[in-house]
Write a protein that holds these residues in place. Sequence first.
Motif, short mmCIF file in Angstrom:
data_model
loop_
_atom_site.label_atom_id
_atom_site.label_comp_id
_atom_site.label_asym_id
_atom_site.label_seq_id
_atom_site.Cartn_x
_atom_site.Cartn_y
_atom_site.Cartn_z
N THR A 48 0.84 -1.20 0.00
CA THR A 48 0.00 0.00 0.00
C THR A 48 0.88 1.25 0.00
O THR A 48 0.58 2.24 -0.69
N TYR A 52 0.77 4.00 -3.07
CA TYR A 52 0.42 5.42 -2.88
C TYR A 52 1.58 6.35 -3.22
O TYR A 52 1.35 7.53 -3.53
N LEU A 65 -1.37 5.20 5.35
CA LEU A 65 -2.79 5.50 5.56
C LEU A 65 -3.02 5.96 6.99
O LEU A 65 -2.43 5.41 7.92
N LEU A 195 -10.56 8.41 -0.02
CA LEU A 195 -10.85 7.47 -1.10
C LEU A 195 -12.09 7.84 -1.90
O LEU A 195 -12.30 7.33 -3.00
N SER A 205 -10.61 5.94 4.85
CA SER A 205 -9.16 5.75 4.92
C SER A 205 -8.52 6.96 4.27
O SER A 205 -8.98 7.43 3.23
N ALA A 272 -8.33 0.60 0.28
CA ALA A 272 -7.38 1.65 -0.13
C ALA A 272 -6.33 1.09 -1.07
O ALA A 272 -5.95 1.73 -2.05
N CYS A 275 -7.99 0.59 -4.50
CA CYS A 275 -8.17 1.88 -5.19
C CYS A 275 -6.87 2.27 -5.89
O CYS A 275 -6.87 2.67 -7.06
#
Lengths: 406, 406
Positions: A48, A52, A65, A195, A205, A272, A275
């Motif tokens: 994650t 990001y 996050l 999100l 998140s 998340a 996404c």
Amino acid sequence: MTFEPINPPQRLLMGPGPINADPRVLRAMSAQLVGQYDPAMTAYMNETMELYREVFRTRNHATLLVDGTSRAGIESALVSLIEPGDRVLVPVFGRFGHLLREIAERCGAEVHVIETEWGTVFTPEQIAAAIAEVRPKILAIVHGDTSTTLAQPLEEIGALCAANDVIFYTDATASLGGNRFEADAWGVDVATAGLQKCLGGPSGSAPITLSAKAVELVEKRKSIEAGIRVESDAVSASPIRSNYFDLSQILDYWGPKRLNHHTEATTALYGARECARLLVNEGLPEAVERHRVHGAAMATGLSAMGLTLFGDQKHKMNNVVGVEIPDGIDGDGARAAMLGDYGIEIGTSFGPLHGRVWRIGTMGYNARRDTVLLTLAALEQVLRRGGVSVTAGSGTGAALDMYASE
Amino acid sequence: MTFEPINPPQRLLMGPGPINADPRVLRAMSAQLVGQYDPAMTAYMNETMELYREVFRTRNHATLLVDGTSRAGIESALVSLIEPGDRVLVPVFGRFGHLLREIAERCGAEVHVIETEWGTVFTPEQIAAAIAEVRPKILAIVHGDTSTTLAQPLEEIGALCAANDVIFYTDATASLGGNRFEADAWGVDVATAGLQKCLGGPSGSAPITLSAKAVELVEKRKSIEAGIRVESDAVSASPIRSNYFDLSQILDYWGPKRLNHHTEATTALYGARECARLLVNEGLPEAVERHRVHGAAMATGLSAMGLTLFGDQKHKMNNVVGVEIPDGIDGDGARAAMLGDYGIEIGTSFGPLHGRVWRIGTMGYNARRDTVLLTLAALEQVLRRGGVSVTAGSGTGAALDMYASE
């Protein structure tokens, strides 16, 4: 009293967000849980972070996050950066600028605000002048403010901040993924998001990224949590005023130490991650272009129906458009008809625009051709029935022509 | 770099939480979103309030969700109640008491701590003496502290608080739904929880309930948010130090005014509602009894395998048991074998118990006969292979006998 299982009506959410979640995100969120320190979980956390970094366009290690909605991300950034008495400059061009001001004030900052009329943005010269006058420690500014539908150009602000030793924080909740955003190229120190806009997930998140300079500032204020502190751990002289939003502790939880903090909201993290995975697979420039095309088709269609767009269109976000409510029609009644008769939600407005402007979004999973055309078709019916003269097919026709010309 | 869709390994989570989510909760969370003010959404919010009144056993109108993990609930309670300089009494009998102390300190409170050895709880007389000495505005105490597996009896504390005009806050994260909890009968002013223990959901939403007295205290500190404030709105002289955790604003969002605050984490709300719906359908006393039975079966089985239980068993929570790691076995190695070879997670411990005690949970969806027997069977294998002498079938046998006698 009996309560039925969740069974929401089907809605097409074409407001300023939240919007419909991508079904693939909801599927990811339906996966069963694993433990907080399971190797599978820590691997998902690391992935994650990597994903990001691509979404924020940054090489910042500290990209993770915060467990809460987008404003949890904002508050974690501000409360971790601000020591009581710090000067914070907040240029306000819409409602969410006021939110940054409010949060900074509650963190104990000496807040200085400059304002520009809703529907406009600041020039770099205005920001430079304010920095010169205020000499802030932190500049906090919204990137895209859904309340006015505009995006503040940030390209030149990072250099201004760097030259004046100012920490540059921006709230990219509404813009990220649907508009160009370049954390590193623009010199952003801290950015936060959510999100529920262009990322195509549910609220809950808050992705955040921090530059090395921001991390250094936050780390200086670190105290290990009371219940897991050992004798040799230092206690900060200027502790962060929140435990939940203490980014120095959250970084230790996401870092190799894996120091226990909150219990990660695993389902939200699954969402998340998905996404970001979908966006990265699509490509960030491609996703921005998709938002540009469908946002332009919506704006073109609305204009062709004789409606007046709100605000400086040169600075409109790709993913949301403001449109003036035509004379003689009840704005909330029309919205109720859109929802009740067609299952389509469009947005109202806050503050000075309330009752004057609708906000219509095309973002995330709903940045699509069919959603644009359906919304224009339904709005034509509602406007006509409300007594507004609209040329039949004008909105969808103009949108279809625009699509054909792309 | 490519990232695969979420596909976690199947784990049976028998630690102190998080535990496996009830599949019905995950299904509820996979439902598509509706808008923030959609009539369906506000109806779900109202139903969620009603359901959690039953879970907390209260008639408090102010019963709602904070969007974040269980410690978001704790912080929202403390930061909304505490004005800087307020005296707060925190009796600490485990790690999460230290967390309450830490959060209260960061809120600016003058915190007074009394401590009892891990594995014990306080007598009402000890609490009464501390109240008499400290004269606090707020008493903040954990109900069930998973770090020691014990539950502090709260039956007599509400009367002590009421007699001394003390606000009574308790963190029921670990206990709610699996142990008797009576907000109204016990005179609790504010209680907070999370979904990831006996409620059978994922971390990420924090149910909270506030008595009328607590609401009055919080409302006195209310300021309407800057971006949506009108001229006539009062601004508080003692503002709450957080916007995200400002319960006066969150109450206005959940109340008839529906004043915009955060964007409700819809998916988390769907999950929280389903957790409560399942519990209420089962019946709270029945759910507590289920936790008692399976918790007792686990403890009986562990004892029968020759293991020593940790802490004052008279005050053990139903849903988790501490067990001393037998001599000659590597505690973390055994946990790794449980996870790697059998897919079962059991818990380590914090602070003084680290390396000394495992914590084994039977809660929420995992408070079942098959999970108890599987865990005991696997642990027998792991212990024997680690060199501990265990009578074959002793754990499962004792548990089966106990089930037969119920």
